[in-house]
Design a protein around this motif. Structure first.
Motif, PDB file in Angstrom:
ATOM      1  N   ALA A   1     -62.616  25.590 -22.251  1.00 33.80           N
ATOM      2  CA  ALA A   1     -62.946  24.973 -20.968  1.00 33.80           C
ATOM      3  C   ALA A   1     -62.419  25.798 -19.805  1.00 33.80           C
ATOM      4  CB  ALA A   1     -62.377  23.552 -20.914  1.00 33.80           C
ATOM      5  N   MET A   2     -61.214  26.325 -19.939  1.00 33.36           N
ATOM      6  CA  MET A   2     -60.651  27.188 -18.887  1.00 33.36           C
ATOM      7  C   MET A   2     -61.535  28.410 -18.662  1.00 33.36           C
ATOM      8  SD  MET A   2     -57.817  26.341 -17.272  1.00 33.36           S
ATOM      9  CE  MET A   2     -57.271  27.979 -16.761  1.00 33.36           C
ATOM     10  N   ARG A   3     -61.954  29.016 -19.747  1.00 31.49           N
ATOM     11  CA  ARG A   3     -62.767  30.233 -19.632  1.00 31.49           C
ATOM     12  C   ARG A   3     -64.137  29.946 -19.045  1.00 31.49           C
ATOM     13  NH1 ARG A   3     -61.118  32.899 -25.556  1.00 31.49           N
ATOM     14  NH2 ARG A   3     -58.947  33.391 -24.976  1.00 31.49           N
ATOM     15  N   ALA A   4     -64.712  28.793 -19.421  1.00 40.36           N
ATOM     16  CA  ALA A   4     -66.050  28.462 -18.940  1.00 40.36           C
ATOM     17  C   ALA A   4     -66.042  27.980 -17.496  1.00 40.36           C
ATOM     18  CB  ALA A   4     -66.671  27.386 -19.844  1.00 40.36           C
ATOM     19  N   GLU A   5     -65.072  27.156 -17.137  1.00 37.16           N
ATOM     20  CA  GLU A   5     -65.064  26.523 -15.808  1.00 37.16           C
ATOM     21  C   GLU A   5     -64.505  27.439 -14.730  1.00 37.16           C
ATOM     22  OE1 GLU A   5     -65.935  23.612 -13.071  1.00 37.16           O
ATOM     23  OE2 GLU A   5     -66.464  23.666 -15.203  1.00 37.16           O
ATOM     24  N   PHE A   6     -63.490  28.237 -15.082  1.00 41.12           N
ATOM     25  CA  PHE A   6     -62.796  29.059 -14.074  1.00 41.12           C
ATOM     26  C   PHE A   6     -62.898  30.553 -14.347  1.00 41.12           C
ATOM     27  CE2 PHE A   6     -60.667  24.919 -13.998  1.00 41.12           C
ATOM     28  CZ  PHE A   6     -60.713  24.617 -12.647  1.00 41.12           C
ATOM     29  N   GLU A   7     -63.693  30.917 -15.370  1.00 42.35           N
ATOM     30  CA  GLU A   7     -63.822  32.323 -15.759  1.00 42.35           C
ATOM     31  C   GLU A   7     -62.455  32.947 -16.016  1.00 42.35           C
ATOM     32  OE1 GLU A   7     -66.171  34.279 -12.816  1.00 42.35           O
ATOM     33  OE2 GLU A   7     -67.995  33.161 -13.338  1.00 42.35           O
ATOM     34  N   ALA A   8     -61.546  32.133 -16.569  1.00 44.56           N
ATOM     35  CA  ALA A   8     -60.188  32.594 -16.891  1.00 44.56           C
ATOM     36  C   ALA A   8     -60.216  33.216 -18.284  1.00 44.56           C
ATOM     37  CB  ALA A   8     -59.208  31.434 -16.830  1.00 44.56           C
ATOM     38  N   THR A   9     -60.701  34.439 -18.355  1.00 45.06           N
ATOM     39  CA  THR A   9     -60.935  35.080 -19.651  1.00 45.06           C
ATOM     40  C   THR A   9     -59.657  35.311 -20.445  1.00 45.06           C
ATOM     41  OG1 THR A   9     -60.866  37.251 -18.573  1.00 45.06           O
ATOM     42  CG2 THR A   9     -63.031  36.221 -18.838  1.00 45.06           C
ATOM     43  N   GLU A  10     -58.531  35.322 -19.758  1.00 43.75           N
ATOM     44  CA  GLU A  10     -57.254  35.551 -20.451  1.00 43.75           C
ATOM     45  C   GLU A  10     -56.573  34.247 -20.857  1.00 43.75           C
ATOM     46  OE1 GLU A  10     -56.317  38.634 -21.243  1.00 43.75           O
ATOM     47  OE2 GLU A  10     -58.230  39.231 -20.305  1.00 43.75           O
ATOM     48  N   ALA A  11     -57.219  33.120 -20.610  1.00 37.72           N
ATOM     49  CA  ALA A  11     -56.615  31.827 -20.951  1.00 37.72           C
ATOM     50  C   ALA A  11     -56.298  31.764 -22.436  1.00 37.72           C
ATOM     51  CB  ALA A  11     -57.551  30.686 -20.570  1.00 37.72           C
ATOM     52  N   SER A  12     -55.132  31.243 -22.758  1.00 44.63           N
ATOM     53  CA  SER A  12     -54.682  31.180 -24.142  1.00 44.63           C
ATOM     54  C   SER A  12     -53.723  30.008 -24.315  1.00 44.63           C
ATOM     55  CB  SER A  12     -53.990  32.489 -24.526  1.00 44.63           C
ATOM     56  OG  SER A  12     -53.335  32.374 -25.772  1.00 44.63           O
ATOM     57  N   ALA A  13     -53.690  29.484 -25.528  1.00 40.50           N
ATOM     58  CA  ALA A  13     -52.747  28.419 -25.845  1.00 40.50           C
ATOM     59  C   ALA A  13     -51.444  28.962 -26.413  1.00 40.50           C
ATOM     60  CB  ALA A  13     -53.376  27.446 -26.845  1.00 40.50           C
ATOM     61  N   ASP A  14     -51.341  30.268 -26.515  1.00 41.63           N
ATOM     62  CA  ASP A  14     -50.130  30.880 -27.069  1.00 41.63           C
ATOM     63  C   ASP A  14     -48.909  30.519 -26.229  1.00 41.63           C
ATOM     64  OD1 ASP A  14     -51.745  32.020 -28.933  1.00 41.63           O
ATOM     65  OD2 ASP A  14     -51.742  34.029 -28.044  1.00 41.63           O
ATOM     66  N   GLY A  15     -47.881  30.046 -26.896  1.00 42.57           N
ATOM     67  CA  GLY A  15     -46.634  29.734 -26.212  1.00 42.57           C
ATOM     68  C   GLY A  15     -46.613  28.395 -25.512  1.00 42.57           C
ATOM     69  N   ILE A  16     -47.712  27.646 -25.581  1.00 45.91           N
ATOM     70  CA  ILE A  16     -47.766  26.334 -24.943  1.00 45.91           C
ATOM     71  C   ILE A  16     -47.498  25.264 -25.994  1.00 45.91           C
ATOM     72  CG2 ILE A  16     -49.227  24.655 -23.750  1.00 45.91           C
ATOM     73  CD1 ILE A  16     -50.586  26.928 -22.327  1.00 45.91           C
ATOM     74  N   ARG A  17     -46.545  24.421 -25.731  1.00 41.89           N
ATOM     75  CA  ARG A  17     -46.179  23.336 -26.651  1.00 41.89           C
ATOM     76  C   ARG A  17     -47.032  22.108 -26.341  1.00 41.89           C
ATOM     77  NH1 ARG A  17     -43.008  19.303 -25.599  1.00 41.89           N
ATOM     78  NH2 ARG A  17     -42.254  20.304 -23.696  1.00 41.89           N
ATOM     79  N   PHE A  18     -47.684  21.595 -27.376  1.00 40.68           N
ATOM     80  CA  PHE A  18     -48.606  20.477 -27.191  1.00 40.68           C
ATOM     81  C   PHE A  18     -48.032  19.131 -27.642  1.00 40.68           C
ATOM     82  CE2 PHE A  18     -51.447  23.975 -26.736  1.00 40.68           C
ATOM     83  CZ  PHE A  18     -52.512  23.517 -25.986  1.00 40.68           C
ATOM     84  N   GLY A  19     -47.216  19.127 -28.668  1.00 37.45           N
ATOM     85  CA  GLY A  19     -46.778  17.887 -29.293  1.00 37.45           C
ATOM     86  C   GLY A  19     -46.079  16.931 -28.339  1.00 37.45           C
ATOM     87  N   GLY A  20     -46.583  15.704 -28.265  1.00 40.26           N
ATOM     88  CA  GLY A  20     -45.935  14.661 -27.478  1.00 40.26           C
ATOM     89  C   GLY A  20     -46.149  14.733 -25.985  1.00 40.26           C
ATOM     90  N   ARG A  21     -46.999  15.648 -25.520  1.00 40.73           N
ATOM     91  CA  ARG A  21     -47.224  15.783 -24.083  1.00 40.73           C
ATOM     92  C   ARG A  21     -48.503  15.089 -23.664  1.00 40.73           C
ATOM     93  NH1 ARG A  21     -46.610  21.958 -22.536  1.00 40.73           N
ATOM     94  NH2 ARG A  21     -46.791  21.058 -20.438  1.00 40.73           N
ATOM     95  N   THR A  22     -48.665  14.897 -22.362  1.00 39.68           N
ATOM     96  CA  THR A  22     -49.887  14.280 -21.850  1.00 39.68           C
ATOM     97  C   THR A  22     -50.870  15.366 -21.435  1.00 39.68           C
ATOM     98  OG1 THR A  22     -49.209  14.184 -19.519  1.00 39.68           O
ATOM     99  CG2 THR A  22     -48.514  12.369 -20.946  1.00 39.68           C
ATOM    100  N   ASP A  23     -52.157  15.025 -21.499  1.00 40.70           N
ATOM    101  CA  ASP A  23     -53.179  15.988 -21.106  1.00 40.70           C
ATOM    102  C   ASP A  23     -53.088  16.326 -19.627  1.00 40.70           C
ATOM    103  OD1 ASP A  23     -54.166  16.346 -23.609  1.00 40.70           O
ATOM    104  OD2 ASP A  23     -56.027  15.235 -23.320  1.00 40.70           O
ATOM    105  N   ARG A  24     -52.655  15.384 -18.815  1.00 43.54           N
ATOM    106  CA  ARG A  24     -52.497  15.698 -17.390  1.00 43.54           C
ATOM    107  C   ARG A  24     -51.473  16.824 -17.220  1.00 43.54           C
ATOM    108  NH1 ARG A  24     -51.078  11.754 -12.210  1.00 43.54           N
ATOM    109  NH2 ARG A  24     -50.950  13.449 -10.704  1.00 43.54           N
TER     110      ARG A  24
END
Length: 224
Positions: A26-49
């Motif tokens: 979604a980041m790449r499609a909406e904002f052309e953020a071609t370098e967007a990555s989930a690397d290093g981002i912690r997801f567990g227990g967090r909110t989508d906001r």
């Protein structure tokens, strides 16, 4: 009545990182953020906001309400497409536990998840669990999970017309689920089916810990 607030990812089901992958797309499609990555981002227990803001900031994009809304809408469209092909599954014990709880007269089932409400329902629909959960509290308004829990507790009190926080149990797989339960005076049943270890859940203060929801102790704890 006793209300049981279930987390989704890592508690009821797993989607093989469908959410993080869809957010990157979604980041790449909406904002052309071609370098967007989930690397290093912690997801567990967090909110989508909270996660949406982190993805935007990491890409050098101002996390204004407008940009958050753009990413949220694109993410919802993308996740729906991803879920059609994902090799996820419902976690052990869930398909047996939910019908049994639904048939228990003093128990009410709900979802309290960091997912946006619309994407939470997508996941529940995909794995045929949606009929058990008429009420979904999602992570669209609060960056902090404990704030989301307080909002859910306030809504529950208004629904019942009384303070009902002593009658709530949160079921989740992360220390954040434990903390948000305790922030509203609720108990927490923690399951070791997510990314957190038993030691981490114990250190967070979970009231009961089970390996998965096939454990009879889960049913006994939840129905009282």
């Amino acid at each position: 009545m006793r209300t049981l607030f279930f987390d989704i990812d890592g508690t009821l089901l797993v989607t093989q990182s469908a959410g993080s992958g869809a957010l990157v797309q979604a980041m790449r499609a909406e904002f052309e953020a071609t370098e967007a990555s989930a690397d290093g981002i912690r997801f567990g227990g967090r909110t989508d906001r909270d996660l949406v803001c982190e993805f935007l900031v990491a890409a050098g994009i101002d996390p204004t309400p407008e940009n958050q809304g753009r990413l949220r809408r694109r993410y919802a469209v993308t996740l729906r497409e991803v879920l059609r092909t994902v090799q996820g599954n419902v976690l052990p014990g869930v398909t047996e536990l939910l019908p049994a709880l639904s048939a228990t007269s003093h128990v009410s089932l709900a979802v309290m998840t960091g997912n946006f409400p619309e994407t939470a329902r997508m996941k529940l629909e995909t794995f045929r669990l949606i009929d058990y959960f008429p009420w979904v509290v999602g992570g669209d308004l609060d960056a902090i999970r404990c704030d989301m829990a307080r909002r859910a507790a306030d809504q529950l009190a208004r629904r019942r017309g009384e303070a009902a926080r002593d009658d709530v149990i949160v079921i989740g797989d992360t220390p954040n689920d434990v903390r948000c339960a305790h922030s509203i005076g609720a108990k927490c049943l923690a399951v070791c089916t997510g990314t957190a270890s038993r030691d981490e859940l114990e250190s967070a203060g979970a009231d009961r810990i089970v390996n998965d929801l096939t454990d009879q102790a889960a049913m006994e704890f939840l129905v009282g």
